[in-house]
Design a protein around this motif. Structure first.
Motif, PDB file in Angstrom:
ATOM      1  N   PHE A   7       0.867  -1.178   0.000  1.00  0.00           N
ATOM      2  CA  PHE A   7       0.000   0.000   0.000  1.00  0.00           C
ATOM      3  C   PHE A   7       0.898   1.220   0.000  1.00  0.00           C
ATOM      4  N   ARG A   8       0.573   2.158  -0.892  1.00  0.00           N
ATOM      5  CA  ARG A   8       1.371   3.384  -0.975  1.00  0.00           C
ATOM      6  C   ARG A   8       0.485   4.521  -1.462  1.00  0.00           C
ATOM      7  N   LEU A  70      -8.234   3.442  -2.832  1.00  0.00           N
ATOM      8  CA  LEU A  70      -9.212   4.064  -1.943  1.00  0.00           C
ATOM      9  C   LEU A  70      -8.721   5.456  -1.597  1.00  0.00           C
ATOM     10  N   GLN A  71      -9.661   6.283  -1.170  1.00  0.00           N
ATOM     11  CA  GLN A  71      -9.326   7.602  -0.662  1.00  0.00           C
ATOM     12  C   GLN A  71      -9.761   7.641   0.794  1.00  0.00           C
ATOM     13  N   ILE A  72      -8.888   8.162   1.640  1.00  0.00           N
ATOM     14  CA  ILE A  72      -9.198   8.317   3.056  1.00  0.00           C
ATOM     15  C   ILE A  72      -9.013   9.783   3.432  1.00  0.00           C
ATOM     16  N   THR A  73     -10.030  10.328   4.076  1.00  0.00           N
ATOM     17  CA  THR A  73     -10.024  11.726   4.481  1.00  0.00           C
ATOM     18  C   THR A  73     -10.131  11.789   6.000  1.00  0.00           C
ATOM     19  N   PHE A  74      -9.268  12.585   6.605  1.00  0.00           N
ATOM     20  CA  PHE A  74      -9.244  12.751   8.056  1.00  0.00           C
ATOM     21  C   PHE A  74      -9.862  14.102   8.392  1.00  0.00           C
ATOM     22  N   THR A  75     -10.874  14.076   9.262  1.00  0.00           N
ATOM     23  CA  THR A  75     -11.637  15.289   9.553  1.00  0.00           C
ATOM     24  C   THR A  75     -11.735  15.508  11.061  1.00  0.00           C
ATOM     25  N   PRO A  76     -11.373  16.719  11.522  1.00  0.00           N
ATOM     26  CA  PRO A  76     -11.568  17.036  12.933  1.00  0.00           C
ATOM     27  C   PRO A  76     -13.030  17.435  13.172  1.00  0.00           C
ATOM     28  N   LYS A 108      -8.817  -2.964   5.798  1.00  0.00           N
ATOM     29  CA  LYS A 108      -8.042  -3.172   7.024  1.00  0.00           C
ATOM     30  C   LYS A 108      -6.865  -2.203   7.087  1.00  0.00           C
ATOM     31  N   TRP A 109      -6.239  -1.950   5.942  1.00  0.00           N
ATOM     32  CA  TRP A 109      -5.154  -0.972   5.892  1.00  0.00           C
ATOM     33  C   TRP A 109      -5.692   0.407   6.304  1.00  0.00           C
ATOM     34  N   ALA A 110      -6.858   0.788   5.783  1.00  0.00           N
ATOM     35  CA  ALA A 110      -7.435   2.103   6.090  1.00  0.00           C
ATOM     36  C   ALA A 110      -7.768   2.215   7.579  1.00  0.00           C
ATOM     37  N   ILE A 111      -8.286   1.155   8.163  1.00  0.00           N
ATOM     38  CA  ILE A 111      -8.600   1.173   9.597  1.00  0.00           C
ATOM     39  C   ILE A 111      -7.318   1.365  10.409  1.00  0.00           C
ATOM     40  N   GLN A 112      -6.271   0.671  10.036  1.00  0.00           N
ATOM     41  CA  GLN A 112      -4.987   0.833  10.729  1.00  0.00           C
ATOM     42  C   GLN A 112      -4.452   2.252  10.556  1.00  0.00           C
ATOM     43  N   ARG A 113      -4.577   2.789   9.356  1.00  0.00           N
ATOM     44  CA  ARG A 113      -4.103   4.163   9.106  1.00  0.00           C
ATOM     45  C   ARG A 113      -4.896   5.149   9.960  1.00  0.00           C
ATOM     46  N   ALA A 114      -6.191   4.945  10.094  1.00  0.00           N
ATOM     47  CA  ALA A 114      -7.022   5.819  10.931  1.00  0.00           C
ATOM     48  C   ALA A 114      -6.569   5.742  12.389  1.00  0.00           C
ATOM     49  N   LYS A 115      -6.220   4.568  12.864  1.00  0.00           N
ATOM     50  CA  LYS A 115      -5.706   4.429  14.238  1.00  0.00           C
ATOM     51  C   LYS A 115      -4.411   5.208  14.390  1.00  0.00           C
ATOM     52  N   ARG A 117      -3.621   7.842  12.944  1.00  0.00           N
ATOM     53  CA  ARG A 117      -3.980   9.267  12.977  1.00  0.00           C
ATOM     54  C   ARG A 117      -4.892   9.597  14.161  1.00  0.00           C
ATOM     55  N   ASN A 118      -5.033   8.670  15.101  1.00  0.00           N
ATOM     56  CA  ASN A 118      -5.832   8.861  16.316  1.00  0.00           C
ATOM     57  C   ASN A 118      -7.298   9.165  16.046  1.00  0.00           C
ATOM     58  N   CYS A 119      -7.846   8.550  15.034  1.00  0.00           N
ATOM     59  CA  CYS A 119      -9.268   8.711  14.739  1.00  0.00           C
ATOM     60  C   CYS A 119     -10.078   7.811  15.666  1.00  0.00           C
ATOM     61  N   HIS A 120     -11.183   8.338  16.182  1.00  0.00           N
ATOM     62  CA  HIS A 120     -12.044   7.556  17.062  1.00  0.00           C
ATOM     63  C   HIS A 120     -13.094   6.791  16.281  1.00  0.00           C
ATOM     64  N   LEU A 121     -13.209   7.085  14.978  1.00  0.00           N
ATOM     65  CA  LEU A 121     -14.257   6.494  14.165  1.00  0.00           C
ATOM     66  C   LEU A 121     -13.776   6.372  12.728  1.00  0.00           C
ATOM     67  N   VAL A 122     -14.100   5.259  12.112  1.00  0.00           N
ATOM     68  CA  VAL A 122     -13.867   5.079  10.675  1.00  0.00           C
ATOM     69  C   VAL A 122     -15.239   4.881  10.053  1.00  0.00           C
ATOM     70  N   GLN A 123     -15.547   5.719   9.088  1.00  0.00           N
ATOM     71  CA  GLN A 123     -16.828   5.611   8.394  1.00  0.00           C
ATOM     72  C   GLN A 123     -16.559   5.497   6.912  1.00  0.00           C
ATOM     73  N   LEU A 124     -17.531   4.981   6.216  1.00  0.00           N
ATOM     74  CA  LEU A 124     -17.384   4.907   4.765  1.00  0.00           C
ATOM     75  C   LEU A 124     -18.737   5.137   4.128  1.00  0.00           C
TER      76      LEU A 124
END
Length: 151
Positions: A7-8, A70-76, A108-115, A117-124
């Protein structure tokens, strides 16, 4: 023997394959324009995504071959005590590689990446016209519990 999937972050050189995957289903073929050269709108979007530290466009590769995206967006958020959440969208697997576990590995990669980044929730999100995708997400642990609206 199954090879290791890498994954890159996507590069602009990956863009043709990414758009091809996005367009390669009944719904995607209606809303994407896969033609070479690609419309400039895709290049503009890629530049915006790659310059934003809270957006990642990620490809799954088998050796040098791009086989998923996939695209992953991190939102405060103010809610959840100012917590962060990750939103996963645009998940696709190369048609010749489907049913080989690539989608599961991507998520699973995205869930790990969210962790990371200290995300409390992963949604799709998935379109209601993609019932197979919804079943896939539920099978790997996501719960369909919200109903949204778009304008």
């Amino acid at each position: 023997m199954e090879s290791d999937i890498i994954f890159r972050e996507a590069t602009e050189q990956d863009l043709n394959k990414i758009v091809e995957m996005l367009a390669n289903d009944a719904l995607g073929s209606k809303r994407e324009r896969y033609e070479l050269p690609l419309p400039e709108s895709y290049k503009d979007a890629f530049k915006a995504i790659s310059s934003d530290p809270n957006n990642e466009l990620v490809v799954a590769c088998d050796e040098e071959k791009v086989i998923g995206v996939l695209q992953i967006t991190f939102t405060p958020y103010i809610t959840h005590q100012g917590g962060w959440r990750a939103t996963v969208e645009g998940v696709r697997t190369l048609s010749s590689e489907r049913s080989k576990g690539i989608g599961t590995k991507l998520i699973k990669w995205a869930i790990q990446r969210a962790k990371e980044r200290n995300c409390h929730l992963v949604q799709l999100t998935t379109d209601k016209e993609r019932p197979d995708a919804l079943r896939f997400y539920e099978r790997i642990g996501f719960k369909s519990h919200s109903r949204g609206a778009k304008v």
